[in-house]
Design a protein around this motif. Structure first.
Motif, mmCIF file in Angstrom:
data_model
loop_
_atom_site.group_PDB
_atom_site.id
_atom_site.type_symbol
_atom_site.label_atom_id
_atom_site.label_comp_id
_atom_site.label_asym_id
_atom_site.label_seq_id
_atom_site.Cartn_x
_atom_site.Cartn_y
_atom_site.Cartn_z
ATOM 1 N N THR A 1 0.635 -1.245 0.022
ATOM 2 C CA THR A 1 0.113 -0.048 0.001
ATOM 3 C C THR A 1 0.819 1.384 -0.007
ATOM 4 O O THR A 1 2.146 1.045 0.374
ATOM 5 N N ASN A 2 0.197 2.257 -0.393
ATOM 6 C CA ASN A 2 0.909 3.683 -0.046
ATOM 7 C C ASN A 2 0.343 4.460 0.986
ATOM 8 O O ASN A 2 -1.091 4.076 1.135
ATOM 9 N N PRO A 3 1.229 5.071 1.399
ATOM 10 C CA PRO A 3 0.546 5.815 2.967
ATOM 11 C C PRO A 3 -0.577 6.945 2.577
ATOM 12 O O PRO A 3 -0.560 7.214 1.309
ATOM 13 N N ASN A 4 -1.655 7.190 3.364
ATOM 14 C CA ASN A 4 -2.527 7.841 3.012
ATOM 15 C C ASN A 4 -3.428 7.265 1.829
ATOM 16 O O ASN A 4 -4.330 8.346 1.580
ATOM 17 N N GLU A 5 -3.614 6.149 1.557
ATOM 18 C CA GLU A 5 -4.422 5.662 0.672
ATOM 19 C C GLU A 5 -5.185 4.280 1.267
ATOM 20 O O GLU A 5 -4.666 3.796 2.226
ATOM 21 N N PRO A 6 -6.270 4.087 0.700
ATOM 22 C CA PRO A 6 -7.045 3.129 1.384
ATOM 23 C C PRO A 6 -6.589 1.827 1.049
ATOM 24 O O PRO A 6 -5.650 1.653 0.047
ATOM 25 N N LEU A 7 -6.594 0.850 2.018
ATOM 26 C CA LEU A 7 -6.095 -0.734 1.667
ATOM 27 C C LEU A 7 -6.673 -1.127 0.705
ATOM 28 O O LEU A 7 -7.958 -1.285 0.614
ATOM 29 N N GLU A 8 -5.699 -1.685 -0.079
ATOM 30 C CA GLU A 8 -6.532 -2.476 -1.519
ATOM 31 C C GLU A 8 -5.846 -3.605 -1.625
ATOM 32 O O GLU A 8 -4.563 -3.739 -1.524
ATOM 33 N N ILE A 9 -6.452 -4.819 -2.135
ATOM 34 C CA ILE A 9 -5.836 -5.889 -2.508
ATOM 35 C C ILE A 9 -6.373 -6.449 -3.907
ATOM 36 O O ILE A 9 -7.371 -5.872 -4.427
ATOM 37 N N ASN A 10 -5.297 -7.102 -4.529
ATOM 38 C CA ASN A 10 -5.433 -7.609 -5.941
ATOM 39 C C ASN A 10 -5.290 -9.055 -5.879
ATOM 40 O O ASN A 10 -4.696 -9.733 -5.035
ATOM 41 N N ILE A 11 -5.506 -9.795 -6.939
ATOM 42 C CA ILE A 11 -5.172 -11.192 -7.195
ATOM 43 C C ILE A 11 -3.805 -11.388 -7.053
ATOM 44 O O ILE A 11 -3.355 -12.680 -6.677
ATOM 45 N N CYS A 12 -3.084 -10.484 -7.110
ATOM 46 C CA CYS A 12 -1.376 -10.823 -6.900
ATOM 47 C C CYS A 12 -1.105 -10.745 -5.481
ATOM 48 O O CYS A 12 0.034 -11.215 -4.982
ATOM 49 N N ASN A 13 -1.904 -10.250 -4.375
ATOM 50 C CA ASN A 13 -1.551 -10.445 -3.132
ATOM 51 C C ASN A 13 -1.567 -11.562 -2.680
ATOM 52 O O ASN A 13 -2.437 -12.444 -3.027
ATOM 53 N N ARG A 14 -0.771 -12.011 -1.627
ATOM 54 C CA ARG A 14 -0.928 -13.089 -0.963
ATOM 55 C C ARG A 14 -1.832 -13.224 -0.050
ATOM 56 O O ARG A 14 -2.029 -12.479 0.993
ATOM 57 N N ILE A 15 -3.083 -13.908 0.009
ATOM 58 C CA ILE A 15 -4.096 -13.854 0.983
ATOM 59 C C ILE A 15 -4.496 -15.510 1.053
ATOM 60 O O ILE A 15 -4.713 -16.190 0.155
ATOM 61 N N VAL A 16 -4.536 -15.777 2.490
ATOM 62 C CA VAL A 16 -4.633 -17.297 2.480
ATOM 63 C C VAL A 16 -5.388 -17.464 3.833
ATOM 64 O O VAL A 16 -5.176 -16.783 4.748
ATOM 65 N N LEU A 17 -6.360 -18.435 3.621
ATOM 66 C CA LEU A 17 -7.184 -18.847 4.845
ATOM 67 C C LEU A 17 -6.295 -19.174 5.953
ATOM 68 O O LEU A 17 -5.378 -20.060 5.537
ATOM 69 N N VAL A 18 -6.613 -18.963 7.156
ATOM 70 C CA VAL A 18 -5.723 -19.332 8.097
ATOM 71 C C VAL A 18 -5.615 -20.781 8.314
ATOM 72 O O VAL A 18 -4.601 -21.343 8.585
ATOM 73 N N GLN A 19 -6.527 -21.452 8.123
ATOM 74 C CA GLN A 19 -6.735 -22.788 8.174
ATOM 75 C C GLN A 19 -5.723 -23.643 7.111
ATOM 76 O O GLN A 19 -5.233 -24.711 7.348
ATOM 77 N N ASP A 20 -5.347 -22.960 6.168
ATOM 78 C CA ASP A 20 -4.470 -23.381 5.030
ATOM 79 C C ASP A 20 -3.067 -22.515 5.208
ATOM 80 O O ASP A 20 -2.213 -23.024 4.129
ATOM 81 N N ALA A 21 -2.792 -21.740 6.162
ATOM 82 C CA ALA A 21 -1.606 -21.005 6.062
ATOM 83 C C ALA A 21 -0.402 -21.394 7.146
ATOM 84 O O ALA A 21 0.181 -20.531 7.616
ATOM 85 N N GLU A 22 -0.454 -22.754 7.295
ATOM 86 C CA GLU A 22 0.754 -23.466 7.917
ATOM 87 C C GLU A 22 2.120 -22.659 7.859
ATOM 88 O O GLU A 22 2.665 -22.461 8.770
ATOM 89 N N ARG A 23 2.581 -22.610 6.356
ATOM 90 C CA ARG A 23 4.005 -22.034 6.281
ATOM 91 C C ARG A 23 3.994 -20.572 6.625
ATOM 92 O O ARG A 23 4.794 -20.331 7.380
ATOM 93 N N ASP A 24 2.943 -19.868 6.481
ATOM 94 C CA ASP A 24 2.895 -18.511 6.730
ATOM 95 C C ASP A 24 3.038 -18.404 8.469
ATOM 96 O O ASP A 24 3.747 -17.547 8.883
ATOM 97 N N LEU A 25 2.282 -19.056 9.027
ATOM 98 C CA LEU A 25 2.175 -18.963 10.785
ATOM 99 C C LEU A 25 3.490 -19.343 11.313
ATOM 100 O O LEU A 25 3.916 -18.982 12.108
#
Length: 135
Positions: free
Chosen positions: A105-129
């Motif tokens: 993100t950029n400072p002072n801009e709304p948080l925005e996600i797109n298909i290239c952001n890594r977004i993982v269900l917590v139940q599937d996020a073992e490596r992340d955790l």
């Protein structure tokens, strides 16, 4: 004719692909904000923009997310809004599900996600955790 149809199908399908799938470590390094949060609401909407003298609308999906844990960066409150534009392909997050979000993100801009952001269900996020525990 069939191959022409297949070509156009490929072009439309590829618009919603990300060619760079980041590992948890790469995503952690490049994101300004990393958090774990539960989606409490998903609301369809739109934003306006000007192009060639015309006002156009882009469909959006706004997610209300209850912060569970902040891993990196800063967010203003425990309840945050995250935007996804159709132009970047809807992400399709489900209310009542908890996700790990990596947000660039950029400072002072709304948080925005797109298909290239890594977004993982917590139940599937073992490596992340495991990575978060190590850091």
């Amino acid at each position: 004719l069939f191959s022409l149809g297949a070509f156009f199908f490929f072009l439309s399908a590829s618009a919603c692909m990300c060619y760079s799938k980041l590992t948890p470590a790469e995503a952690l390094s490049s994101a300004q904000i990393v958090l774990i949060g539960k989606v409490s609401e998903a609301v369809a909407g739109s934003i306006s923009y000007q192009r060639a003298g015309e006002t156009r609308q882009i469909p959006t999906q706004k997610y209300s997310v209850q912060l569970s844990r902040l891993i990196k960066g800063q967010v203003p409150t425990q309840q945050i809004e995250i935007l996804s534009r159709q132009a970047s392909c809807f992400i399709g997050l489900k209310p009542a599900q908890e996700y790990v979000f990596y947000i660039e993100t950029n400072p002072n801009e709304p948080l925005e996600i797109n298909i290239c952001n890594r977004i993982v269900l917590v139940q599937d996020a073992e490596r992340d955790l495991r990575l978060f525990r190590a850091n």
